[in-house]
Design an enzyme around this catalytic site. Structure first.
Site, mmCIF file in Angstrom:
data_model
loop_
_atom_site.group_PDB
_atom_site.id
_atom_site.type_symbol
_atom_site.label_atom_id
_atom_site.label_comp_id
_atom_site.label_asym_id
_atom_site.label_seq_id
_atom_site.Cartn_x
_atom_site.Cartn_y
_atom_site.Cartn_z
ATOM 1 N N ALA A 1 -2.298 2.319 -4.461
ATOM 2 C CA ALA A 1 -2.415 3.423 -4.214
ATOM 3 C C ALA A 1 -1.535 3.452 -3.311
ATOM 4 O O ALA A 1 -1.485 2.214 -2.205
ATOM 5 C CB ALA A 1 -3.745 3.856 -4.081
ATOM 6 N N LYS A 2 -1.564 4.278 -2.310
ATOM 7 C CA LYS A 2 -1.473 4.754 -1.002
ATOM 8 C C LYS A 2 -2.223 6.433 -0.298
ATOM 9 O O LYS A 2 -1.715 7.235 -1.167
ATOM 10 C CB LYS A 2 0.256 4.470 -1.016
ATOM 11 C CG LYS A 2 1.109 4.977 -0.044
ATOM 12 C CD LYS A 2 0.625 3.290 0.502
ATOM 13 C CE LYS A 2 1.885 2.433 2.250
ATOM 14 N NZ LYS A 2 1.780 0.791 2.574
ATOM 15 N N GLY A 3 -1.544 6.231 0.732
ATOM 16 C CA GLY A 3 -2.174 7.470 1.362
ATOM 17 C C GLY A 3 -1.376 7.810 2.387
ATOM 18 O O GLY A 3 -0.506 7.291 2.878
#
Ligand code: NAD
Length: 435
Positions: A117-119
């Site tokens: 995931a990444k934000g």
């Protein structure tokens, strides 16, 4: 049904960044070499889920400003999503999706029970006061709160964020539920449940892989630098990854002849005193003005005559336009995606030993995983234990990539992706497609 455009290059939503397009092309290359089930490849080319949020905050001057934020979960077959939060003025949905994809392969490669995931938030963090940074982080946490959690998706620091941001995220998430939930983020300060050695883990891991690479080159009779006082090193990016990598490799007795950050670079052909550079940087928040060095540009740093180059800033810095000037014999991708695909091909043809990002900078997510495990057990390890376990996992992962590379006779980038995809593909096939 025929394969849509999304089946080859990602859909129109994801396709806008070089990082995403490069990651999909690299995945396709790995898929071809390993003869990956095309149905698995099809699913891996697009993220599972993406959230775009508006993040309104009141600035210190009383005005309200709305920022754009993202959280992308690429694949969660192996476990909860895992990946950092980037504060950068140019970050966008596609870049975050590409970074989330790399996290999936990285977690799988190093054997973690975690997905990718990444934000990010599209903001220049240097323009925020501490209060504004806190408001932005807290409001962003609230906006993505329904898809994160210790069993769902666990953020960590990335470019432009650090342990303080993680403490604010942890506090916001905990306040909303009424009790402390430290496991919602990693890379927290030790005082609120962080792990010893987490802050240094990525840079430390980068240097472990450089040591393995040098040993591998020597053991296989290939030309390459030793890691000793005869070795010269240049580091691009002097943040959480670059500064630690510079210090760790300096401590091994090498000559770190050049370092740079966004404001420019320092060069000293006899070697910089890295502990002194760190002291100067901590005091002045810039490298510019450090005595006992010449000022150079970031472009000049990448072209410095050195044995080992560590790009540890952002993606896409070594491109077809400057690759012919790069002279290093080992390039350790501390950053995610610092070498474009075209540049990578040229470097591989020239016999430069590339340590791919998903292997090279995996130390951060490995110790993030240790932090999560320690938090679940409420049993905390000494830094010596953390580092010993980190070294063991990195050594296993390096060997795995070299085995794949010799089995398939492919480039290091492809070998690292295959090493990540192999385990994940088995898990995806075993779990099957719902419904
Ligand atoms: P950071 O914000 O702490 O440091 C980034 C550094 O790069 C700073 O020195 C900044 O001045 C410099 N920089 C930014 N833009 C630049 C440019 N255009 N030219 C030259 N220098 C520039 O970020 P970080 O956490 O050290 O992350 C660096 C890279 O490592 C990113 O690609 C990130 O995704 C990757 N990474 C970080 C971690 C981690 O644990 N922090 C883990 C794995 C990978």
């Amino acid at each position: 049904m025929s394969t849509s455009k999304s089946g080859t290059l990602g859909s129109h939503l994801w396709d806008s960044s070089d990082l995403y397009r490069n990651s999909v092309l690299q995945l396709q290359e790995a898929a071809d070499v390993m003869r990956l089930d095309p149905n698995v490849a099809e699913r891996l080319k697009v993220p599972k889920r993406a959230l775009i949020v508006s993040v309104p905050i009141r600035l210190d001057n009383g005005n309200i400003k709305v920022f754009e934020g993202y959280r992308v979960q690429h694949n969660m077959t192996l476990g909860p999503g895992k990946g950092g939060i980037r504060f950068h003025p140019e970050v966008n949905l596609s870049e975050v999706a590409g970074l989330a994809m790399l996290m999936t392969f990285k977690c799988s490669l190093v054997g973690l029970p975690l997905g990718g995931a990444k934000g990010g938030i599209r903001v220049d963090p240097t323009q925020l006061s501490r209060q504004e940074a806190q408001s932005l982080t807290r409001r962003y946490t609230t906006e993505i709160n329904m898809i994160i959690g210790p069993d769902k998706d666990i953020p960590a620091p990335d470019v432009g964020t650090d342990a303080q941001h993680m403490a604010w995220m942890m506090d916001t998430f905990s306040q909303e539920r009424g009790f402390a939930i430290p496991g919602v983020v990693t890379g927290k300060p030790v005082e609120v449940g962080g792990s010893l050695g987490r802050a240094e883990s990525t840079g430390r891991g980068v240097v472990y892989t450089i040591q393995h690479a040098a040993k591998h080159l020597a053991a296989t009779g290939q030309q390459g630098p030793k890691i000793d006082s005869s070795t010269t090193v240049a580091v691009h990016g002097f943040g959480k990854v670059g500064a630690v990598a510079a210090l760790e490799i300096f401590n091994l007795g090498t000559k770190v002849i050049a370092v740079s950050d966004i404001s420019g670079g320092l060069y000293n052909k006899n070697g910089l005193n890295i502990p002194e550079v760190i002291k100067y940087f901590t005091k002045n928040r810039t490298l510019v003005g450090y005595p006992e060095a010449e000022l150079i540009s970031n472009e000049e740093l990448l072209a410095v005559n050195c044995d080992v180059l560590i790009p540890a800033a952002i993606d896409g810095v070594i491109t077809k336009d400057n690759v012919s000037r790069v002279k290093a014999k080992i390039i350790a991708e501390g950053a995610n995606g610092p070498i474009t695909n075209e540049a990578l091909k040229e470097l591989e043809e020239r016999g430069v030993f590339i340590i791919p990002d998903v292997l090279c900078n995996a130390g951060g997510v490995i110790v993030s995983y240790f932090e999560w495990v320690q938090g679940i057990q409420n049993l905390f390890w000494s830094e010596t234990e953390v580092n010993a376990r980190l070294a063991e996992v990195m050594a296993t992962a390096f060997k795995k990539v070299m085995d794949v590379q010799s089995r398939h006779r492919c480039g290091m980038k492809t070998a690292a992706l295959i090493s990540g995809v192999e385990r994940l593909a088995k898990a995806m096939l075993l779990r099957g497609l719902f419904p």
